[in-house]
Design a protein around this motif. Structure first.
Motif, PDB file in Angstrom:
ATOM      1  N   ILE A 189       0.869  -1.177   0.000  1.00 11.75           N
ATOM      2  CA  ILE A 189       0.000   0.000   0.000  1.00 11.75           C
ATOM      3  C   ILE A 189       0.904   1.224   0.000  1.00 11.75           C
ATOM      4  CG2 ILE A 189      -1.775   1.226   1.328  1.00 11.75           C
ATOM      5  CD1 ILE A 189      -2.116  -1.721   2.692  1.00 11.75           C
ATOM      6  N   THR A 190       0.531   2.243  -0.791  1.00 14.05           N
ATOM      7  CA  THR A 190       1.306   3.479  -0.822  1.00 14.05           C
ATOM      8  C   THR A 190       0.358   4.671  -0.768  1.00 14.05           C
ATOM      9  OG1 THR A 190       3.033   2.445  -2.146  1.00 14.05           O
ATOM     10  CG2 THR A 190       3.002   4.846  -2.093  1.00 14.05           C
ATOM     11  N   GLY A 191       0.575   5.562   0.202  1.00 10.36           N
ATOM     12  CA  GLY A 191      -0.147   6.823   0.298  1.00 10.36           C
ATOM     13  C   GLY A 191      -1.364   6.786   1.197  1.00 10.36           C
ATOM     14  N   ARG A 192      -1.691   7.949   1.739  1.00 11.39           N
ATOM     15  CA  ARG A 192      -2.820   8.051   2.672  1.00 11.39           C
ATOM     16  C   ARG A 192      -4.156   7.596   2.092  1.00 11.39           C
ATOM     17  NH1 ARG A 192      -1.898  13.774   5.705  1.00 11.39           N
ATOM     18  NH2 ARG A 192      -0.158  13.131   7.032  1.00 11.39           N
ATOM     19  N   PRO A 193      -4.524   7.993   0.864  1.00  8.93           N
ATOM     20  CA  PRO A 193      -5.819   7.507   0.347  1.00  8.93           C
ATOM     21  C   PRO A 193      -5.894   5.978   0.300  1.00  8.93           C
ATOM     22  CG  PRO A 193      -5.054   9.339  -0.975  1.00  8.93           C
ATOM     23  CD  PRO A 193      -3.916   8.965  -0.053  1.00  8.93           C
ATOM     24  N   ALA A 194      -4.802   5.328  -0.077  1.00  9.15           N
ATOM     25  CA  ALA A 194      -4.779   3.860  -0.112  1.00  9.15           C
ATOM     26  C   ALA A 194      -4.841   3.284   1.300  1.00  9.15           C
ATOM     27  CB  ALA A 194      -3.538   3.366  -0.847  1.00  9.15           C
ATOM     28  N   ILE A 195      -4.211   3.965   2.257  1.00  9.84           N
ATOM     29  CA  ILE A 195      -4.275   3.517   3.654  1.00  9.84           C
ATOM     30  C   ILE A 195      -5.715   3.583   4.156  1.00  9.84           C
ATOM     31  CG2 ILE A 195      -3.618   4.158   6.022  1.00  9.84           C
ATOM     32  CD1 ILE A 195      -0.868   5.022   4.812  1.00  9.84           C
ATOM     33  N   VAL A 196      -6.383   4.680   3.896  1.00  7.40           N
ATOM     34  CA  VAL A 196      -7.783   4.826   4.325  1.00  7.40           C
ATOM     35  C   VAL A 196      -8.644   3.728   3.696  1.00  7.40           C
ATOM     36  CG1 VAL A 196      -9.837   6.301   4.176  1.00  7.40           C
ATOM     37  CG2 VAL A 196      -7.628   7.287   4.848  1.00  7.40           C
ATOM     38  N   ALA A 197      -8.488   3.489   2.402  1.00  6.03           N
ATOM     39  CA  ALA A 197      -9.274   2.453   1.721  1.00  6.03           C
ATOM     40  C   ALA A 197      -8.980   1.072   2.322  1.00  6.03           C
ATOM     41  CB  ALA A 197      -8.973   2.464   0.225  1.00  6.03           C
ATOM     42  N   PHE A 198      -7.706   0.799   2.569  1.00 11.52           N
ATOM     43  CA  PHE A 198      -7.332  -0.474   3.177  1.00 11.52           C
ATOM     44  C   PHE A 198      -7.986  -0.639   4.544  1.00 11.52           C
ATOM     45  CE2 PHE A 198      -4.674  -2.527   6.343  1.00 11.52           C
ATOM     46  CZ  PHE A 198      -4.588  -3.809   5.831  1.00 11.52           C
ATOM     47  N   LEU A 199      -7.905   0.393   5.389  1.00  9.51           N
ATOM     48  CA  LEU A 199      -8.462   0.297   6.740  1.00  9.51           C
ATOM     49  C   LEU A 199      -9.982   0.159   6.716  1.00  9.51           C
ATOM     50  CD1 LEU A 199      -6.170   2.863   8.571  1.00  9.51           C
ATOM     51  CD2 LEU A 199      -6.116   0.352   8.761  1.00  9.51           C
ATOM     52  N   ARG A 200     -10.644   0.806   5.790  1.00 12.99           N
ATOM     53  CA  ARG A 200     -12.104   0.629   5.662  1.00 12.99           C
ATOM     54  C   ARG A 200     -12.440  -0.831   5.356  1.00 12.99           C
ATOM     55  NH1 ARG A 200     -13.167   6.132   2.369  1.00 12.99           N
ATOM     56  NH2 ARG A 200     -13.377   7.488   4.192  1.00 12.99           N
ATOM     57  N   ARG A 201     -11.702  -1.421   4.411  1.00  7.99           N
ATOM     58  CA  ARG A 201     -11.929  -2.838   4.075  1.00  7.99           C
ATOM     59  C   ARG A 201     -11.627  -3.724   5.281  1.00  7.99           C
ATOM     60  NH1 ARG A 201      -8.548  -1.667  -0.124  1.00  7.99           N
ATOM     61  NH2 ARG A 201      -7.007  -3.195   0.620  1.00  7.99           N
ATOM     62  N   LYS A 202     -10.522  -3.421   5.942  1.00  7.47           N
ATOM     63  CA  LYS A 202     -10.093  -4.224   7.092  1.00  7.47           C
ATOM     64  C   LYS A 202     -11.180  -4.258   8.161  1.00  7.47           C
ATOM     65  CE  LYS A 202      -6.557  -4.091  10.751  1.00  7.47           C
ATOM     66  NZ  LYS A 202      -6.110  -5.477  10.636  1.00  7.47           N
ATOM     67  N   TRP A 203     -11.659  -3.081   8.561  1.00  6.76           N
ATOM     68  CA  TRP A 203     -12.602  -3.038   9.666  1.00  6.76           C
ATOM     69  C   TRP A 203     -14.033  -3.384   9.257  1.00  6.76           C
ATOM     70  CZ3 TRP A 203      -9.286   1.593  11.136  1.00  6.76           C
ATOM     71  CH2 TRP A 203      -8.210   1.161  11.916  1.00  6.76           C
ATOM     72  N   ALA A 204     -14.306  -3.471   7.969  1.00  7.84           N
ATOM     73  CA  ALA A 204     -15.595  -4.016   7.522  1.00  7.84           C
ATOM     74  C   ALA A 204     -15.588  -5.535   7.685  1.00  7.84           C
ATOM     75  CB  ALA A 204     -15.857  -3.637   6.070  1.00  7.84           C
ATOM     76  N   LYS A 205     -14.397  -6.140   7.619  1.00  8.24           N
ATOM     77  CA  LYS A 205     -14.240  -7.590   7.761  1.00  8.24           C
ATOM     78  C   LYS A 205     -13.950  -7.983   9.203  1.00  8.24           C
ATOM     79  CE  LYS A 205     -11.062 -11.318   6.664  1.00  8.24           C
ATOM     80  NZ  LYS A 205      -9.719 -11.634   6.229  1.00  8.24           N
TER      81      LYS A 205
END
Length: 140
Positions: free
Chosen positions: A51-67
């Motif tokens: 993952i690279t960059g804040r927008p990608a981090i936010v998207a990753f964390l949204r997916r993570k905590w939805a699961k």
């Protein structure tokens, strides 16, 4: 650019503060809040995902905590140098089928002069657990 104290070079006390701040932010499960601790171009390896960059981090964390539902995390300082911190961590969560998991591993962090994390490399293992085996009991 705003500083994010404590700043490098780290002492044992300031490294512990940095680890506690990260634990508190991640337990908020607020992707935008968590992402503010990272540089705009921060580089991550999380398991096998890069993952690279804040927008990608936010998207990753949204997916993570939805699961990873009812996620609760603990971090512990392992080692530090001037601008790097290593932590061990463990967290519990359950999936949509109510299966509980213990996830644990190690992270290596590198910070810039403003106290923002520019690199985060995480190795994580997941173990299924029963409700009775849970160790973290926080109020919701």
């Amino acid at each position: 650019m705003n500083d994010r104290p404590p700043l490098p070079p780290f002492t044992e006390a300031t490294a512990r503060q940095k680890v506690q701040a990260a634990e508190d932010a991640w337990n908020s499960r607020d992707p935008e809040r968590v992402a503010l601790a990272y540089t705009e171009g921060s580089e991550w390896r999380n398991r096998s995902e890069f993952i690279t960059g804040r927008p990608a981090i936010v998207a990753f964390l949204r997916r993570k905590w939805a699961k990873e539902l009812d996620y609760r995390l603990r971090k512990e300082l392992w080692a530090f140098t001037d601008d790097r911190i290593a932590v061990r961590f463990e967290y519990e969560w359950h999936d949509v089928s109510s299966q509980w998991w213990l996830s644990y591993g190690n992270e290596n962090w590198e910070f810039d002069e403003h106290g923002l994390m520019r690199r985060r490399y995480a190795s994580i293992n997941d173990v299924p657990i029963t409700e009775a085996e849970r160790r973290f009991r926080w109020e919701r």
